[in-house]
Design a protein around this motif. Sequence first.
Motif, mmCIF file in Angstrom:
data_model
loop_
_atom_site.group_PDB
_atom_site.id
_atom_site.type_symbol
_atom_site.label_atom_id
_atom_site.label_comp_id
_atom_site.label_asym_id
_atom_site.label_seq_id
_atom_site.Cartn_x
_atom_site.Cartn_y
_atom_site.Cartn_z
ATOM 1 N N ARG A 255 -4.598 14.776 -10.923
ATOM 2 C CA ARG A 255 -4.309 13.751 -9.970
ATOM 3 C C ARG A 255 -2.993 13.403 -10.267
ATOM 4 N NH1 ARG A 255 -7.125 9.657 -7.150
ATOM 5 N NH2 ARG A 255 -8.413 11.649 -6.677
ATOM 6 N N ALA B 124 -3.471 5.944 -0.007
ATOM 7 C CA ALA B 124 -4.576 5.480 -0.776
ATOM 8 C C ALA B 124 -5.306 4.636 0.247
ATOM 9 C CB ALA B 124 -4.061 4.475 -1.935
ATOM 10 N N GLY B 125 -4.643 4.000 1.203
ATOM 11 C CA GLY B 125 -5.188 3.047 2.240
ATOM 12 C C GLY B 125 -6.149 3.649 3.051
ATOM 13 N N GLY C 46 0.618 -1.148 -0.215
ATOM 14 C CA GLY C 46 0.081 0.150 -0.051
ATOM 15 C C GLY C 46 0.818 1.399 0.084
ATOM 16 N N GLN C 47 1.952 1.373 -0.366
ATOM 17 C CA GLN C 47 3.017 2.537 -0.530
ATOM 18 C C GLN C 47 2.320 3.277 -1.817
ATOM 19 O OE1 GLN C 47 7.018 1.174 -0.300
ATOM 20 N NE2 GLN C 47 7.235 3.097 1.044
ATOM 21 N N ALA C 48 1.360 4.044 -1.682
ATOM 22 C CA ALA C 48 0.508 4.758 -2.624
ATOM 23 C C ALA C 48 -0.282 5.968 -2.095
ATOM 24 C CB ALA C 48 -0.593 3.908 -3.321
ATOM 25 N N PHE D 186 0.045 11.322 -8.255
ATOM 26 C CA PHE D 186 0.105 10.191 -7.418
ATOM 27 C C PHE D 186 1.636 9.413 -7.687
ATOM 28 C CE2 PHE D 186 -0.555 6.278 -10.232
ATOM 29 C CZ PHE D 186 -1.056 7.013 -11.318
ATOM 30 N N LEU E 224 4.736 8.022 4.678
ATOM 31 C CA LEU E 224 4.638 6.566 4.140
ATOM 32 C C LEU E 224 6.010 5.968 3.711
ATOM 33 C CD1 LEU E 224 1.787 4.977 3.504
ATOM 34 C CD2 LEU E 224 1.640 7.539 3.888
ATOM 35 N N LYS F 221 6.544 11.302 2.996
ATOM 36 C CA LYS F 221 7.568 11.154 4.075
ATOM 37 C C LYS F 221 6.750 10.395 4.988
ATOM 38 C CE LYS F 221 9.970 13.649 7.695
ATOM 39 N NZ LYS F 221 10.310 14.707 8.433
ATOM 40 N N TYR G 48 -8.635 5.517 2.250
ATOM 41 C CA TYR G 48 -9.886 5.457 1.505
ATOM 42 C C TYR G 48 -10.545 4.093 1.556
ATOM 43 C CZ TYR G 48 -8.496 10.079 0.503
ATOM 44 O OH TYR G 48 -8.069 11.435 0.873
ATOM 45 N N MET H 122 3.286 9.992 -11.146
ATOM 46 C CA MET H 122 2.684 10.319 -12.283
ATOM 47 C C MET H 122 1.629 11.296 -12.205
ATOM 48 S SD MET H 122 1.807 6.471 -13.591
ATOM 49 C CE MET H 122 1.139 7.054 -15.114
ATOM 50 N N ILE I 19 -2.110 12.468 -13.919
ATOM 51 C CA ILE I 19 -2.962 12.184 -15.027
ATOM 52 C C ILE I 19 -4.093 13.202 -14.814
ATOM 53 C CG2 ILE I 19 -2.660 9.758 -15.122
ATOM 54 C CD1 ILE I 19 -5.078 8.992 -13.516
ATOM 55 N N TYR J 26 -9.695 18.234 -13.630
ATOM 56 C CA TYR J 26 -9.105 17.748 -12.294
ATOM 57 C C TYR J 26 -7.829 16.943 -12.492
ATOM 58 C CZ TYR J 26 -9.146 14.833 -8.141
ATOM 59 O OH TYR J 26 -8.755 14.448 -6.812
ATOM 60 N N ILE K 207 3.456 5.558 -6.729
ATOM 61 C CA ILE K 207 3.241 4.215 -6.450
ATOM 62 C C ILE K 207 4.650 3.404 -6.187
ATOM 63 C CG2 ILE K 207 0.686 3.694 -7.158
ATOM 64 C CD1 ILE K 207 2.207 2.742 -9.739
ATOM 65 N N PHE L 1 -1.555 10.247 -3.162
ATOM 66 C CA PHE L 1 -1.955 11.088 -4.288
ATOM 67 C C PHE L 1 -2.487 12.450 -3.696
ATOM 68 C CE2 PHE L 1 -5.982 9.443 -2.397
ATOM 69 C CZ PHE L 1 -6.906 10.717 -2.824
#
Lengths: 349, 349
Positions: free
Chosen positions: A135, A192-193, A63-65, A137, A99, A97, A195, A156, A158, A133, A139, A67
């Motif tokens: 985003r 991310a985790g 779960g290292q993510a 993020f 994460l 940091k 959510y 990235m 998007i 919008y 990963i 955004f």
Amino acid sequence: MISVNKSPISKIDSVNFDGLSFGSVFTDHMFVCDFSGGSWTDPKIIPYQPITLEPSARVFHYGQAIFEGMKAFKDDQNQLFLFRPKDNFKRFNISAKRLAMPEVPEDIFMKGLNRLVRLEENWVKCGVGRSLYLRPFMIATDAAISAAPSKNYKFMIIASPAGVYYSGEVRVLIAENYSRAADGGIGFTKAAGNYAAQFYPTSLAQQKNYQQVIWTDSNSHEFVEEAGTMNVFFRIGDTLLTAPTSDHILDGITRKSVLKLAEDLGIPTEVRRISVAEIKNAARNGELKEIFGTGTAAVINPICGFEHAQEVFELKMFNNSYASILKDRLTAIQHNRADDPYQWRHMVP
Amino acid sequence: MISVNKSPISKIDSVNFDGLSFGSVFTDHMFVCDFSGGSWTDPKIIPYQPITLEPSARVFHYGQAIFEGMKAFKDDQNQLFLFRPKDNFKRFNISAKRLAMPEVPEDIFMKGLNRLVRLEENWVKCGVGRSLYLRPFMIATDAAISAAPSKNYKFMIIASPAGVYYSGEVRVLIAENYSRAADGGIGFTKAAGNYAAQFYPTSLAQQKNYQQVIWTDSNSHEFVEEAGTMNVFFRIGDTLLTAPTSDHILDGITRKSVLKLAEDLGIPTEVRRISVAEIKNAARNGELKEIFGTGTAAVINPICGFEHAQEVFELKMFNNSYASILKDRLTAIQHNRADDPYQWRHMVP
């Protein structure tokens, strides 16, 4: 230097900009920069395309993510703006940091953002409520499932065109058992985790015809924290209240913009812990005038009722609410229809 | 029916089975099954290969990702066993439900596992300590970044040969501020997001030369919960203690196996909340004999010292510790060198 590989064709003509579903259509390009060997290398804009990862990529397992969510706007002269992008940049690195992920250098983040938005300017439509919008993020991409931070990452950006966000009437269930974040945890990050953990309790609320959950503190469930994925405000009498940021409450950019605008409009504001009991008492005696959520996607989202401990409360909707005044003021600044004494607008070069 | 597409070549001859780094080498095949349109379809074993996802795949943004960790063993007659696989299956679906992901049917999970292990049997080496580590996992694949559960998922099983797990001497820092999980949160699940949250506090402990963190409750930080990614046991006098499972403590399969073995060996056990103060007092008066972590990867991992609130404690290592007795007993059952009155061994068909 950012290299740019333009897409030979654009899908923009196939998009119905009046019928956009949030976050489901993406523009023709994306920004990518990889971290390996201890540094960020080869920032580039390439045609929007799938990414390929090993099944053991750490993002899938640990779960290292993280955004960010932010928007680009056009004014009526087709000038392009971002709203407080450096605040998103700073918060992104605060998340990174916590994460144990590498921070993204400011010039990579900001130049990537500016170049991408400029390249996709035809996707940003004029008119209040319309935006692009964005985003950013990151990963973890290491192909190894030992429980340790990745050494390789992909950053990235998007972009997805957004129309007026209309969620219908929103009623919320105040959480009595479930919680969103712990003291000493990662609730203040856009990990991310955080959510995924909300979806199941939210689905239980939805089964009772509530659209969202108002999260309460995990220790006592006596104090309100956030509403769904938004910060939450309450108007009691003429005073606008919201909870202070902490390690379990997100430092929302819309939240702090709303607080600043309210102060400058002469609205009394209090940033302090707010108990569920106080909200319910105020609702009972007619002092609770408004509840609303704030966030990048919805801007300001009025909440017209709530339930807590089997008690149901309904708020009267009325004109010139704080929610509507503050939303008008904020969107006017975003779309360059009002002065911006705060320097929140960032003109895209 | 599981379709099997065998890899034309094997990389097994290039693998040094005596120098394996945990979770970094994978076998020749993987099991894949996709969820779409409300059902699981087309379970298959295919050559191990990268997976391709849209940049907007929800796993990257909202952390819907869960996993299990389990092992296959060979006995001295080359018979193949899994250890308590149905417990992993059940826990996987407990995680799935809490993360608003679809449950995987038992026959898909178990048949996928059995077929994959049988196909990769040459990767399972004989000898205590050697195993094939299996990693079932599920990720959300919807190409849309609205904050809601995905409608599409990918369930996979990958396999990695494992040697004797040796972590060196392990000392731990007992958490005073950081926490792993909240009441009402997802600490009891094997959600990917739970792990990323631990890396930074663990890195701070490592800077002080501690290998792991003993997590404490997020409310008061007065009660011990887990050690790193393992459950944690304490021996005070002759009694073996561990914390009860809850919504913030993982129902570890090694944990419950150790508890059962200890009971049957006549070791007094207590499953109850354990305060840091009790541990420190026991350490001061010489009653604290052992601390160890339990988990699938390390089996039982002795901890030889700890720090809390600037106080440092060191434990004497000794022969015939509970940790060594219980580990010998457990690995003997796993490798079919001892009777298995519990029916924990599952012979791979």
